[in-house]
Design a protein around this motif. Structure first.
Motif, PDB file in Angstrom:
ATOM      1  N   THR A 226       0.859  -1.161  -0.118  1.00  0.00           N
ATOM      2  CA  THR A 226       0.069  -0.010  -0.181  1.00  0.00           C
ATOM      3  C   THR A 226       1.045   1.319  -0.086  1.00  0.00           C
ATOM      4  N   LEU A 227       1.922   1.111   0.881  1.00  0.00           N
ATOM      5  CA  LEU A 227       2.690   2.422   1.022  1.00  0.00           C
ATOM      6  C   LEU A 227       3.550   2.655  -0.410  1.00  0.00           C
ATOM      7  N   THR A 228       4.167   1.600  -1.012  1.00  0.00           N
ATOM      8  CA  THR A 228       4.718   1.902  -2.178  1.00  0.00           C
ATOM      9  C   THR A 228       4.104   1.875  -3.409  1.00  0.00           C
ATOM     10  N   GLU A 229       3.034   1.123  -3.742  1.00  0.00           N
ATOM     11  CA  GLU A 229       2.154   1.076  -4.818  1.00  0.00           C
ATOM     12  C   GLU A 229       1.152   2.254  -4.856  1.00  0.00           C
ATOM     13  N   VAL A 230       0.570   2.423  -3.599  1.00  0.00           N
ATOM     14  CA  VAL A 230      -0.590   3.571  -3.844  1.00  0.00           C
ATOM     15  C   VAL A 230      -0.209   4.778  -3.252  1.00  0.00           C
ATOM     16  N   SER A 231       0.612   5.058  -2.031  1.00  0.00           N
ATOM     17  CA  SER A 231       0.976   6.217  -1.501  1.00  0.00           C
ATOM     18  C   SER A 231       2.016   7.013  -2.197  1.00  0.00           C
ATOM     19  N   GLY A 232       2.918   6.006  -3.025  1.00  0.00           N
ATOM     20  CA  GLY A 232       4.185   6.454  -3.743  1.00  0.00           C
ATOM     21  C   GLY A 232       5.337   6.398  -2.853  1.00  0.00           C
ATOM     22  N   SER A 235      10.745   2.376  -1.327  1.00  0.00           N
ATOM     23  CA  SER A 235      10.879   1.341  -0.563  1.00  0.00           C
ATOM     24  C   SER A 235      11.832   1.234   0.785  1.00  0.00           C
ATOM     25  N   SER A 236      12.868   2.312   0.808  1.00  0.00           N
ATOM     26  CA  SER A 236      13.551   2.621   1.513  1.00  0.00           C
ATOM     27  C   SER A 236      13.193   3.439   2.749  1.00  0.00           C
ATOM     28  N   ALA A 237      11.858   4.019   2.379  1.00  0.00           N
ATOM     29  CA  ALA A 237      11.049   4.645   3.439  1.00  0.00           C
ATOM     30  C   ALA A 237      10.307   3.757   4.339  1.00  0.00           C
ATOM     31  N   VAL A 238      10.016   2.494   3.812  1.00  0.00           N
ATOM     32  CA  VAL A 238       9.098   1.742   4.431  1.00  0.00           C
ATOM     33  C   VAL A 238       9.297   1.340   6.184  1.00  0.00           C
ATOM     34  N   PRO A 239      10.724   0.835   6.227  1.00  0.00           N
ATOM     35  CA  PRO A 239      11.153   0.650   7.587  1.00  0.00           C
ATOM     36  C   PRO A 239      10.816   1.808   8.455  1.00  0.00           C
ATOM     37  N   TRP A 240      11.131   3.238   8.206  1.00  0.00           N
ATOM     38  CA  TRP A 240      10.960   4.244   8.830  1.00  0.00           C
ATOM     39  C   TRP A 240       9.373   4.673   9.256  1.00  0.00           C
ATOM     40  N   ALA A 281     -10.949   5.591   6.287  1.00  0.00           N
ATOM     41  CA  ALA A 281     -10.174   6.935   6.052  1.00  0.00           C
ATOM     42  C   ALA A 281      -9.064   6.425   5.310  1.00  0.00           C
ATOM     43  N   PHE A 282      -8.262   5.527   5.729  1.00  0.00           N
ATOM     44  CA  PHE A 282      -6.697   5.196   5.149  1.00  0.00           C
ATOM     45  C   PHE A 282      -7.009   4.612   3.922  1.00  0.00           C
ATOM     46  N   ALA A 283      -7.937   3.773   3.882  1.00  0.00           N
ATOM     47  CA  ALA A 283      -8.337   3.618   2.348  1.00  0.00           C
ATOM     48  C   ALA A 283      -8.807   4.483   1.343  1.00  0.00           C
ATOM     49  N   LEU A 284      -9.393   5.277   1.974  1.00  0.00           N
ATOM     50  CA  LEU A 284     -10.063   6.640   0.879  1.00  0.00           C
ATOM     51  C   LEU A 284      -8.872   7.484   0.548  1.00  0.00           C
ATOM     52  N   PHE A 285      -8.015   7.473   1.566  1.00  0.00           N
ATOM     53  CA  PHE A 285      -7.020   8.785   1.367  1.00  0.00           C
ATOM     54  C   PHE A 285      -5.587   8.030   1.015  1.00  0.00           C
ATOM     55  N   ALA A 286      -5.202   7.079   0.797  1.00  0.00           N
ATOM     56  CA  ALA A 286      -4.072   6.115   0.811  1.00  0.00           C
ATOM     57  C   ALA A 286      -3.298   6.759  -0.238  1.00  0.00           C
ATOM     58  N   GLY A 287      -3.833   7.719  -1.234  1.00  0.00           N
ATOM     59  CA  GLY A 287      -3.053   8.187  -2.183  1.00  0.00           C
ATOM     60  C   GLY A 287      -2.171   9.384  -1.615  1.00  0.00           C
ATOM     61  N   SER A 288      -2.808  10.104  -0.538  1.00  0.00           N
ATOM     62  CA  SER A 288      -2.010  11.198  -0.030  1.00  0.00           C
ATOM     63  C   SER A 288      -1.193  10.802   0.866  1.00  0.00           C
ATOM     64  N   SER A 349      -5.706 -11.110  -4.629  1.00  0.00           N
ATOM     65  CA  SER A 349      -5.428 -12.025  -5.651  1.00  0.00           C
ATOM     66  C   SER A 349      -6.674 -11.966  -6.603  1.00  0.00           C
ATOM     67  N   MET A 350      -7.711 -11.245  -5.904  1.00  0.00           N
ATOM     68  CA  MET A 350      -9.022 -10.976  -6.859  1.00  0.00           C
ATOM     69  C   MET A 350      -8.948  -9.709  -7.820  1.00  0.00           C
ATOM     70  N   GLY A 351      -7.632  -9.054  -7.563  1.00  0.00           N
ATOM     71  CA  GLY A 351      -7.503  -7.884  -8.486  1.00  0.00           C
ATOM     72  C   GLY A 351      -8.307  -6.773  -7.922  1.00  0.00           C
ATOM     73  N   LEU A 352      -8.454  -6.698  -6.852  1.00  0.00           N
ATOM     74  CA  LEU A 352      -8.924  -5.291  -6.053  1.00  0.00           C
ATOM     75  C   LEU A 352      -8.071  -4.414  -5.573  1.00  0.00           C
ATOM     76  N   GLY A 353      -6.691  -4.625  -5.933  1.00  0.00           N
ATOM     77  CA  GLY A 353      -5.764  -3.400  -5.731  1.00  0.00           C
ATOM     78  C   GLY A 353      -5.183  -3.441  -4.112  1.00  0.00           C
ATOM     79  N   TYR A 354      -4.268  -2.669  -4.113  1.00  0.00           N
ATOM     80  CA  TYR A 354      -3.450  -2.759  -2.933  1.00  0.00           C
ATOM     81  C   TYR A 354      -4.201  -2.162  -1.714  1.00  0.00           C
TER      82      TYR A 354
END
Length: 406
Positions: A226-232, A235-240, A281-288, A349-354
């Motif tokens: 979600t963090l890398t594919e949706v929020s942008g 990958s190096s930021a994920v641990p922090w 709210a997380f799901a709705l605004f994951a792009g931000s 797996s059903m293709g509903l996205g991250y």
């Protein structure tokens, strides 16, 4: 604060580190044993299964034994499992070590919760349990990033040697700081412990644990995607970013324990409601990215803020026989983990996205909220019946004036 709680928290820290640090070391483990990353992932699933088995089996097997020696024995089992993992010449031995360490997990937290509650006054039980679980949250905030870094720099086995060393420190702490009962511990009957499961409230509490916590874990399991594919995020930021999630765990655990000591069911309803709202709210605004950062912290806070209250609640309704029920609730947390992870993966797996795991997690936690409200209403009605049954009868009078019933 009793120092024994610090020793229990140290044990919880080591056990939590064992459970979670492997997630950041799967590529190194897979390369070392020449297995696929999917096969390496079974080291996580095998651990979860071991937790459930140990939570029920070892807790039941040790109900007649004094709790402090049992805790020390569980720490020895934990140390042995991690040493075996560190020395493992092949994948099969590593899995054996993981399962061996996992067997101690559920029983330690189940029995440890009872011991922690016994160290303080009854009105402070949830807070004492929260202190013990602080070790688990600290493992996420501090231990997992450090353990992952250590494993990447010096080999994944070095991390498990350090964890075994933490187990030795925890053993010494529990031996020195957790007091033995001032009087002989009441002989615990396995039959009486099992009788606790005749309470509908115990089963309702277990269901809330599976659903409310499972919803959060379902969202968390795939949060890197979600963090890398949706929020942008890179990958190096994920641990922090996960450190921020861990900070939320610590704050929520502390606040949830404090509030649950005041109003248990109201606190659980409020926290689970907030968790559902945050996940939606997380799901709705994951792009931000700013909204995602806030969502991570709040998801951790409200998700883990339920843990002290859920553990305290099941011990309350299993009153007189809390040990096995407490262990069963630790198993329920891991069943919830498995349910949430499976459901979130199914959505992807059903293709509903991250963002699918977050939506699905919200739905699962919402189901837990419904069960929690039902349980709270049933408990309220039961208390009302008790109050009416124990209300004193108005004494007879020779007056001819009718005495009103109040």
């Amino acid at each position: 604060m009793p120092l024994g709680l610090v020793a229990l928290a140290m044990g919880a820290f080591g056990i939590g580190l064992t459970e979670f640090v492997i997630m950041g070391l799967l590529p190194e483990v897979a390369r070392d044993f020449a297995v696929s990353e999917a096969a390496a992932g079974w080291l996580i699933s095998g651990y979860a299964l071991g937790v459930v088995v140990g939570a029920l089996g070892l807790t039941a097997a040790t109900t007649r034994l004094p709790r402090k020696p049992v805790l020390l024995g569980l720490i020895v089992l934990f140390i042995a499992g991690n040493v075996l993992t560190a020395l493992a010449p092949d994948y099969g031995i590593a899995m054996t070590g993981r399962i061996l360490a996992a067997l101690s997990h559920g029983a330690f937290f189940g029995i440890g919760s009872v011991v922690a509650a016994s160290l303080v006054a009854p009105e402070k039980r949830a807070g004492a349990i929260a202190i013990m679980f602080t070790g688990l949250t600290a493992a996420n905030v501090l231990g997992v990033p450090f353990g992952t870094f250590l494993g990447q720099q010096f080999g994944w086995r070095s991390t498990f040697w350090v964890i075994a060393g933490i187990g030795v420190v925890a053993f010494a702490g529990i031996a020195a700081l957790v007091p033995a009962p001032a009087e002989a511990q009441e002989r615990i009957s396995l039959r009486r412990e099992l009788r606790a499961f005749s309470s509908a409230q115990v089963w309702l509490s277990l269901a809330v644990t599976v659903l409310a916590f499972g919803g959060m874990f379902g969202a968390f399991t795939y949060i890197a995607y979600t963090l890398t594919e949706v929020s942008g995020f890179a990958s190096s930021a994920v641990p922090w970013l996960l450190v921020l999630f861990g900070a939320g765990l610590v704050g929520g655990n502390w606040l949830g324990g404090r509030l649950a000591d005041r109003r248990l069911d109201a606190t659980l309803i409020a926290f689970i409601t907030a968790l559902v709202v945050v996940l939606v709210a997380f799901a709705l605004f994951a792009g931000s990215q700013p909204a995602t950062i806030a969502g991570l912290v709040l998801m951790g806070a409200f998700g883990f803020g339920t843990v002290p209250g859920l553990q305290s609640r099941i011990m309350h309704y299993a009153d007189g026989a809390p040990t096995l029920a407490s262990g069963a609730n630790i198993g329920a947390f891991n069943v919830g983990n498995a349910l949430g992870a499976w459901a979130g993966g199914f959505g992807i797996s059903m293709g509903l996205g991250y963002t699918a795991p977050v939506w699905i997690g919200a739905a699962i936690s919402a189901a837990g909220l419904v069960v929690m409200v039902v349980a709270a209403l049933a408990a309220h009605r039961a208390r009302g019946r008790v109050v009416r049954a124990t209300r004193p009868v108005t004494p007879a009078t020779t007056s001819t004036v009718p005495v009103p019933v109040i």
